[in-house]
Design a protein around this motif. Sequence first.
Motif, PDB file in Angstrom:
ATOM      1  N   LYS A 291       5.494   6.413  -0.794  1.00 40.42           N
ATOM      2  CA  LYS A 291       6.305   5.262  -0.382  1.00 40.42           C
ATOM      3  C   LYS A 291       5.419   4.213   0.289  1.00 40.42           C
ATOM      4  O   LYS A 291       4.615   4.550   1.159  1.00 40.42           O
ATOM      5  CB  LYS A 291       7.393   5.705   0.586  1.00 40.42           C
ATOM      6  CG  LYS A 291       8.300   4.582   1.098  1.00 40.42           C
ATOM      7  CD  LYS A 291       9.314   5.153   2.099  1.00 40.42           C
ATOM      8  CE  LYS A 291      10.158   4.059   2.733  1.00 40.42           C
ATOM      9  NZ  LYS A 291      11.113   3.451   1.809  1.00 40.42           N
ATOM     10  N   GLY A 292       5.535   2.974  -0.145  1.00 42.73           N
ATOM     11  CA  GLY A 292       4.749   1.891   0.426  1.00 42.73           C
ATOM     12  C   GLY A 292       3.497   1.550  -0.360  1.00 42.73           C
ATOM     13  O   GLY A 292       2.833   0.547  -0.068  1.00 42.73           O
ATOM     14  N   ASP A 293       3.164   2.387  -1.380  1.00 41.48           N
ATOM     15  CA  ASP A 293       2.009   2.069  -2.224  1.00 41.48           C
ATOM     16  C   ASP A 293       2.251   0.757  -2.969  1.00 41.48           C
ATOM     17  O   ASP A 293       3.330   0.527  -3.515  1.00 41.48           O
ATOM     18  CB  ASP A 293       1.761   3.180  -3.252  1.00 41.48           C
ATOM     19  CG  ASP A 293       1.106   4.402  -2.637  1.00 41.48           C
ATOM     20  OD1 ASP A 293       0.705   4.322  -1.471  1.00 41.48           O
ATOM     21  OD2 ASP A 293       1.009   5.433  -3.330  1.00 41.48           O
ATOM     22  N   ALA A 294       1.212  -0.079  -3.023  1.00 40.41           N
ATOM     23  CA  ALA A 294       1.291  -1.340  -3.769  1.00 40.41           C
ATOM     24  C   ALA A 294       0.352  -1.247  -4.965  1.00 40.41           C
ATOM     25  O   ALA A 294      -0.866  -1.064  -4.790  1.00 40.41           O
ATOM     26  CB  ALA A 294       0.913  -2.512  -2.878  1.00 40.41           C
ATOM     27  N   LEU A 295       0.892  -1.348  -6.158  1.00 34.90           N
ATOM     28  CA  LEU A 295       0.079  -1.277  -7.365  1.00 34.90           C
ATOM     29  C   LEU A 295      -0.778  -2.540  -7.470  1.00 34.90           C
ATOM     30  O   LEU A 295      -0.252  -3.658  -7.482  1.00 34.90           O
ATOM     31  CB  LEU A 295       0.984  -1.149  -8.591  1.00 34.90           C
ATOM     32  CG  LEU A 295       0.312  -0.781  -9.916  1.00 34.90           C
ATOM     33  CD1 LEU A 295      -0.385   0.571  -9.822  1.00 34.90           C
ATOM     34  CD2 LEU A 295       1.351  -0.741 -11.038  1.00 34.90           C
TER      35      LEU A 295
ATOM     36  N   THR B 235      -0.839   7.721 -20.540  1.00 33.86           N
ATOM     37  CA  THR B 235      -1.252   7.895 -19.147  1.00 33.86           C
ATOM     38  C   THR B 235      -2.329   6.860 -18.849  1.00 33.86           C
ATOM     39  O   THR B 235      -3.294   6.717 -19.611  1.00 33.86           O
ATOM     40  CB  THR B 235      -1.796   9.305 -18.900  1.00 33.86           C
ATOM     41  OG1 THR B 235      -0.774  10.271 -19.187  1.00 33.86           O
ATOM     42  CG2 THR B 235      -2.237   9.472 -17.451  1.00 33.86           C
ATOM     43  N   LEU B 236      -2.180   6.133 -17.760  1.00 37.24           N
ATOM     44  CA  LEU B 236      -3.053   5.016 -17.433  1.00 37.24           C
ATOM     45  C   LEU B 236      -3.772   5.242 -16.106  1.00 37.24           C
ATOM     46  O   LEU B 236      -3.236   5.884 -15.193  1.00 37.24           O
ATOM     47  CB  LEU B 236      -2.247   3.710 -17.350  1.00 37.24           C
ATOM     48  CG  LEU B 236      -1.439   3.306 -18.591  1.00 37.24           C
ATOM     49  CD1 LEU B 236      -0.625   2.047 -18.289  1.00 37.24           C
ATOM     50  CD2 LEU B 236      -2.363   3.072 -19.775  1.00 37.24           C
ATOM     51  N   ASP B 237      -4.973   4.682 -16.026  1.00 35.65           N
ATOM     52  CA  ASP B 237      -5.695   4.667 -14.752  1.00 35.65           C
ATOM     53  C   ASP B 237      -5.181   3.493 -13.918  1.00 35.65           C
ATOM     54  O   ASP B 237      -5.225   2.342 -14.360  1.00 35.65           O
ATOM     55  CB  ASP B 237      -7.198   4.500 -14.984  1.00 35.65           C
ATOM     56  CG  ASP B 237      -7.829   5.733 -15.591  1.00 35.65           C
ATOM     57  OD1 ASP B 237      -7.516   6.843 -15.129  1.00 35.65           O
ATOM     58  OD2 ASP B 237      -8.621   5.580 -16.541  1.00 35.65           O
ATOM     59  N   VAL B 238      -4.695   3.781 -12.718  1.00 35.56           N
ATOM     60  CA  VAL B 238      -4.163   2.731 -11.846  1.00 35.56           C
ATOM     61  C   VAL B 238      -4.780   2.866 -10.469  1.00 35.56           C
ATOM     62  O   VAL B 238      -5.330   3.925 -10.111  1.00 35.56           O
ATOM     63  CB  VAL B 238      -2.622   2.796 -11.747  1.00 35.56           C
ATOM     64  CG1 VAL B 238      -1.970   2.690 -13.125  1.00 35.56           C
ATOM     65  CG2 VAL B 238      -2.169   4.060 -11.030  1.00 35.56           C
ATOM     66  N   VAL B 239      -4.681   1.781  -9.719  1.00 35.94           N
ATOM     67  CA  VAL B 239      -5.134   1.786  -8.330  1.00 35.94           C
ATOM     68  C   VAL B 239      -4.011   1.229  -7.470  1.00 35.94           C
ATOM     69  O   VAL B 239      -3.393   0.210  -7.822  1.00 35.94           O
ATOM     70  CB  VAL B 239      -6.411   0.935  -8.146  1.00 35.94           C
ATOM     71  CG1 VAL B 239      -6.805   0.873  -6.671  1.00 35.94           C
ATOM     72  CG2 VAL B 239      -7.557   1.484  -8.980  1.00 35.94           C
ATOM     73  N   VAL B 240      -3.738   1.916  -6.363  1.00 35.82           N
ATOM     74  CA  VAL B 240      -2.739   1.420  -5.423  1.00 35.82           C
ATOM     75  C   VAL B 240      -3.404   1.106  -4.092  1.00 35.82           C
ATOM     76  O   VAL B 240      -4.445   1.697  -3.746  1.00 35.82           O
ATOM     77  CB  VAL B 240      -1.595   2.439  -5.201  1.00 35.82           C
ATOM     78  CG1 VAL B 240      -0.849   2.697  -6.500  1.00 35.82           C
ATOM     79  CG2 VAL B 240      -2.115   3.740  -4.602  1.00 35.82           C
ATOM     80  N   ASN B 241      -2.820   0.165  -3.388  1.00 36.48           N
ATOM     81  CA  ASN B 241      -3.271  -0.163  -2.030  1.00 36.48           C
ATOM     82  C   ASN B 241      -2.378   0.613  -1.072  1.00 36.48           C
ATOM     83  O   ASN B 241      -1.171   0.381  -1.000  1.00 36.48           O
ATOM     84  CB  ASN B 241      -3.142  -1.667  -1.793  1.00 36.48           C
ATOM     85  CG  ASN B 241      -3.658  -2.085  -0.425  1.00 36.48           C
ATOM     86  OD1 ASN B 241      -3.641  -1.321   0.528  1.00 36.48           O
ATOM     87  ND2 ASN B 241      -4.117  -3.325  -0.333  1.00 36.48           N
ATOM     88  N   ARG B 242      -3.004   1.546  -0.344  1.00 36.69           N
ATOM     89  CA  ARG B 242      -2.235   2.384   0.590  1.00 36.69           C
ATOM     90  C   ARG B 242      -2.764   2.144   1.991  1.00 36.69           C
ATOM     91  O   ARG B 242      -3.846   2.627   2.354  1.00 36.69           O
ATOM     92  CB  ARG B 242      -2.346   3.847   0.197  1.00 36.69           C
ATOM     93  CG  ARG B 242      -1.553   4.811   1.079  1.00 36.69           C
ATOM     94  CD  ARG B 242      -1.677   6.224   0.562  1.00 36.69           C
ATOM     95  NE  ARG B 242      -1.125   6.356  -0.787  1.00 36.69           N
ATOM     96  CZ  ARG B 242      -1.383   7.406  -1.597  1.00 36.69           C
ATOM     97  NH1 ARG B 242      -2.192   8.385  -1.183  1.00 36.69           N
ATOM     98  NH2 ARG B 242      -0.835   7.441  -2.808  1.00 36.69           N
TER      99      ARG B 242
END
Length: 450
Positions: A241-245, A270-277
């Motif tokens: 919760k709160g992760d920003a893609l 399936t994709l490689d993603v990065v989230v701002n946590r």
Amino acid sequence: MSPIIIKTIQFFLSLSLLIVLHELGHFIPAKYFKTRVEKFYLFFDVKFALFKKKIGETEYGIGWLPLGGYVKISGMIDESMDKEAMAEEPKEWEFRSKPAWQRLIIMLGGVTVNFILAVFIFIGLVFTYGEEYIANDSLKDGIWVTEPVLGDALGVQTGDKILAVDGNKIKALNSIVPELVYGETITIERDGAIIEKEIPVDFIETISDNKENARFISQRSPFIINSIPKKSPNVTTGFEKGDALVEIEGNPVEYLDQVSPYLEANKGKTLDVVVNRNGTRVPLRAKVSDEGKLGVSLGFDTYQEYGEKGYFKVETLNYSFLESIPAGWNKGIKTLTDYIKGMKKIFNPDTGAYKEVGGFAAIGGMFPDTWNWPAFWGTTAFISIILAFMNILPIPALDGGHVMFLLYEMVTGRKPSDKFLEYAQITGFFILVALLLFANGNDVYKWLFK
């Protein structure tokens, strides 16, 4: 209860209230000036009435034909076309025996009440509920055009900032589309440059053809994960919760409108993603469903958080009773002004706006399909404005027609003959029937073919 039944009940409740108060607007000054009122009816009593009761010199009743209502004032050429009474010598208690200024007040009473009623309703709404809207000038990265067909027709795109319509600054995001419908020019900011564009003359028709996507301008919402349902394909991916893609397959993203195309193009992958946590970049492997979704719910818990993060600001205005009076008045004036602008477009065939003219079905469709009192009263106020404007049009058989002839009499000192008024009344009646058939015919056409 069926949504159709709820809409129907609201329609008749609103219509009955507006008709009775409109007719009271004629009835009260008529009685004040000692003019005899023979009948006061909600709906028309052609051949028979559902209910009637005579009190004093006036018969009060409910007719069976719900096309309006009326007060029958003695000595006045109206829809009753009572030629026998008009052939007799004028009596002191008849409408025709009263000074022109008194007759004018009587005839203006209905539309005056309709407008004042709308203002009172708007005052009550802003006092009770206040106003809440997304501030247009707070959108960090402009708007999201959710329907490209409409965006292309208008010449706007996602990321634009819509500053003004017809030179008037746009305050609330949700007012942009209504302003575009009535407007002539639009001012936008794109990549730091200010651009002035003409709104296409047939833009109303374009919206009509894409009615399900008419609200095609929205705020750009960040791809912020709120929760991960147990049935989500990404329940074990590591989202929190709160992760920003912020990245997909090496491509920077921030908003839902940037993410959606990638997901649509990679269904079932399936994709490689990065989230701002919390300020830290966290790489993850995200599964895209066959429907092109990540299966997560999005958004912050409150609108205030969007403002705190700098995306957009939600303004909440609360009014004291005294503050609500000018606010309600201004809303009434704005609604009337916008409606007049809309009528001008209807009479211009190039706009295609005439296709949107509707009758009773269209009016009934304006009401919500659930019991929502703010929406009910807001719609009632809008219809009251419509009734005020339509009734003041200088068409014989409408209040505006009578006003037109009274003003002629007051300026020239010559009263039109009863025979002329009879013919004018008949002409006006046929004009109204034609308009009624056209409006309701449009409803039938849209029901059958759209």
